[in-house]
Design an enzyme around this catalytic site. Structure first.
Site, PDB file in Angstrom:
ATOM      1  N   ASP A 214       0.832  -1.194   0.000  1.00 64.19           N
ATOM      2  CA  ASP A 214       0.000   0.000   0.000  1.00 64.19           C
ATOM      3  C   ASP A 214       0.875   1.256   0.000  1.00 64.19           C
ATOM      4  O   ASP A 214       1.876   1.312   0.713  1.00 64.19           O
ATOM      5  CB  ASP A 214      -0.870  -0.040   1.260  1.00 64.19           C
ATOM      6  CG  ASP A 214      -1.926   1.029   1.271  1.00 64.19           C
ATOM      7  OD1 ASP A 214      -2.779   1.003   0.380  1.00 64.19           O
ATOM      8  OD2 ASP A 214      -1.895   1.891   2.171  1.00 64.19           O
ATOM      9  N   GLU A 277       1.769  -0.482  -4.927  1.00 60.67           N
ATOM     10  CA  GLU A 277       0.794   0.533  -5.316  1.00 60.67           C
ATOM     11  C   GLU A 277       1.599   1.808  -5.528  1.00 60.67           C
ATOM     12  O   GLU A 277       1.747   2.632  -4.637  1.00 60.67           O
ATOM     13  CB  GLU A 277      -0.266   0.762  -4.237  1.00 60.67           C
ATOM     14  CG  GLU A 277      -1.352   1.701  -4.714  1.00 60.67           C
ATOM     15  CD  GLU A 277      -2.015   2.540  -3.627  1.00 60.67           C
ATOM     16  OE1 GLU A 277      -3.024   3.177  -3.920  1.00 60.67           O
ATOM     17  OE2 GLU A 277      -1.511   2.586  -2.490  1.00 60.67           O
TER      18      GLU A 277
HETATM   19  C1  GLC Z   1      -4.102   3.132  -0.625  1.00 64.47           C
HETATM   20  C2  GLC Z   1      -5.313   2.236  -0.546  1.00 64.47           C
HETATM   21  C3  GLC Z   1      -6.481   3.070  -0.119  1.00 64.47           C
HETATM   22  C4  GLC Z   1      -6.197   3.660   1.257  1.00 64.47           C
HETATM   23  C5  GLC Z   1      -4.885   4.417   1.244  1.00 64.47           C
HETATM   24  C6  GLC Z   1      -4.402   4.682   2.636  1.00 64.47           C
HETATM   25  O1  GLC Z   1      -4.216   4.082  -1.608  1.00 64.47           O
HETATM   26  O2  GLC Z   1      -5.513   1.586  -1.750  1.00 64.47           O
HETATM   27  O3  GLC Z   1      -7.692   2.358  -0.114  1.00 64.47           O
HETATM   28  O4  GLC Z   1      -7.233   4.506   1.650  1.00 64.47           O
HETATM   29  O5  GLC Z   1      -3.859   3.712   0.609  1.00 64.47           O
HETATM   30  O6  GLC Z   1      -3.943   3.508   3.211  1.00 64.47           O
END
Ligand code: GLC
Length: 543
Positions: A214, A277
């Site tokens: 994440d 991500e």
């Molecule tokens: C990432 C996740 C999202 C979350 C954010 C904070 O972007 O995909 O859903 O709110 O991180 O952890």
């Protein structure tokens, strides 16, 4: 050095938003036994691995992205024994399990933060980013004003509010790039590195195949806490709320963390997967997260996801991605996830022809494919009226992330096959009567059956490798390319396009008109096996 095959190359991965997949205890939320119950379906579909949205204990201020214990399972979702069973059952079906890891921040309910908040001398104080109030232009107006100053800099969190919250007891601010209940970890602190190495080992030893990381571009923040510069134009990729997050994300030191984790992941057999991500503005920045084949093995491509579904935009991003990625690196193509509008809505306006064409393209680009649950039945966003909204982060924004997180549409029954009769689901159902797995499974012409055929084809054509890609000349608005042994012709226009000569062999078509030698209808595509380029198109623009 990595042991064993790079199983993710050319693989079909599938994201399950656990709370919305299948509810086995009639509380309105999906759970781990529900994931186990869905494994036969996933094996039938042909997926190689599943990525589960957060499964660790959490107060759910951000639905699991605020972790309070990295070594456990959220009691709403199941137990550690359920997780072990899921890994074992998935393995029996040839499916690997990837979990979600949140290293940028914890929950404010995590024991580390509770200790850190107890005072500047606490053992975990430096696990988080603390700063004294500063006199100057951030004082007042933006956020709560501290005695003798305001927030340390101009950074904003994901809601557009100041990214700093004052801890009244110590008189210092702590940093949160997301909600105030998600304090950012301080990656300048060696203890944080050691904690996460242990967390990785704990899950890898249990048979977890890897992690989706994440906010992989987050982690480190600028040591001097310099102000972020203004954003010239509003763009989801480059920044938000008028600010470019130059100093609050994508810092160069973050790469060192992934080099360290990669050595750890490569020590396992088969090597464990690190999938980032990586929400960065440019494909050059995206490529940097692959390192010299010594950082992440896969990194999400947000410039692709946010490209328009038209030939110029999307083929441009694909071409540039392949040019920028280091040799041998594997791209990953995804068009929907739990944070953005689903592609059948965002790219396709709910038009099934376009969704089928998009799926053909997604499944035939060289590299790995990540489907989001429901993509395979062309599930669209579901309007969620304000009183039913569950996402705090977007509570005050026009578009709620809830619209892409509604329950899986398994069948046409009133409970959509998601939960027991009469139970209110945590988010409302979409139009499950007209779009559901059960009906599409029976219909050979359905989108679900098309996706299943595509997955089978890509397994034969690409399994275990990154196919060679070549764009081919084609009429305007048509995107033609060779991907390994496959030839794709995609008509991204609302006009029919004549195809001058028959293909050697049409393997698959998204619509009835895409037969050999016929016309490629509006928003239709086909997959052929042929070694030559598209005949009759000499001199037309291509790349
Ligand atoms: C990432 C996740 C999202 C979350 C954010 C904070 O972007 O995909 O859903 O709110 O991180 O952890």
């Amino acid at each position: 050095m990595a042991k064993g095959p790079r199983w993710w190359q050319g693989a079909t991965l599938y994201q399950i938003y656990v709370r919305s997949w299948r509810d086995t205890d009639a509380d309105g939320y999906g759970d781990l036994p529900g994931v186990i119950a869905g494994l036969d379906y996933l094996a039938w579909l042909g997926v190689d691995a599943i990525w589960l949205s957060p499964t660790m204990p959490s107060p759910d201020e951000d639905w699991g992205y605020d972790v309070s214990d990295y070594l456990g399972v959220h009691p709403d979702l199941g137990t550690l024994a359920d997780m072990d069973k899921l890994i074992a059952e998935a393995d029996l079906r040839g499916i690997r399990v990837v979990l979600d890891l949140v290293p940028n921040h914890t929950s404010s309910a995590h024991a580390w933060f509770i200790d850190a908040r107890s005072g500047p001398g606490s053992a975990h104080r430096d696990y988080y980013v603390w700063a004294d109030p500063v006199k100057g232009e951030n004082e007042g107006g933006m956020g709560r004003r501290a005695e003798g100053g305001g927030p340390p800099n101009n950074w904003l969190d994901a809601t557009g509010a100041p990214a700093w919250t004052l801890d009244a007891a110590s008189g210092q601010y702590y940093l949160h790039n997301f909600l105030p209940s998600q304090p950012d970890l301080n990656w300048w602190e060696p203890g944080v590195h050691e904690e996460f190495r242990e967390i990785l080992r704990f899950w890898f030893d249990r048979g977890v195949a890897g992690f989706r990381i994440d906010v992989a571009h987050g982690l480190y923040s600028d040591a001097q806490l310099r102000d972020n510069p203004p954003l010239e134009r509003e763009s989801r990729l480059e920044g938000r709320f008028g600010q470019k997050p130059v100093y609050s994300s994508n810092r160069p030191e973050t790469h060192g963390v992934y080099r360290d984790w990669r050595r750890l992941a490569d020590g396992y057999s088969p090597p464990r997967l690190l999938l980032g991500e990586s929400w960065v503005a440019t494909l050059g920045a995206l490529a940097s997260y692959y390192g010299q084949d010594d950082e992440l093995q896969l990194a999400f491509n947000f410039p692709f996801l946010f490209a328009g579904f038209d030939t110029g935009a999307i083929s441009g991003v694909v071409g540039e991605t392949l040019a920028r990625l280091p040799a041998g690196a594997c791209p990953v193509w995804t068009a929907s996830n739990h944070d953005v509008s689903r592609f059948p809505t965002r790219w396709c306006d709910g038009d099934e022809r376009k969704a089928r064409l998009a799926l053909l393209v997604l499944a035939t680009l060289p590299g790995s494919l990540m489907l989001y649950y429901g993509d395979e039945i062309a599930m669209t966003d579901v309007p969620v009226p304000p009183p039913l909204r569950r996402d705090k982060m977007t509570a005050r924004q026009r578009e709620s992330r809830d619209e892409a997180r509604t329950p899986m549409q398994w069948d046409a029954s009133p409970s959509a096959g998601f939960t027991a009769e009469g139970v209110t689901p945590w988010l409302p159902f979409g139009d499950n009567a007209s779009r559901n797995v059960a009906a599409q499974r029976e219909d050979p012409a359905s989108t679900l059956r098309l996706v299943r055929d595509l997955i089978a084809l890509r397994r034969t054509a690409f399994g275990g490798q990154v196919a060679a890609y070549e764009r081919l000349p084609a009429p305007p608005g048509v995107w033609a390319y060779r991907s390994g042994p496959l030839l794709v012709t995609a008509n991204l226009t609302d006009q029919p396009v004549p195809l001058p000569e028959p293909a050697d062999e049409v393997l698959l078509a998204t619509g009835p008109e895409a037969k050999p030698g016929a016309v490629l209808g509006p928003w239709q595509g086909r997959l052929t096996r042929r070694s030559r380029g598209l005949p009759g198109t000499a001199g037309l623009p291509g790349t």
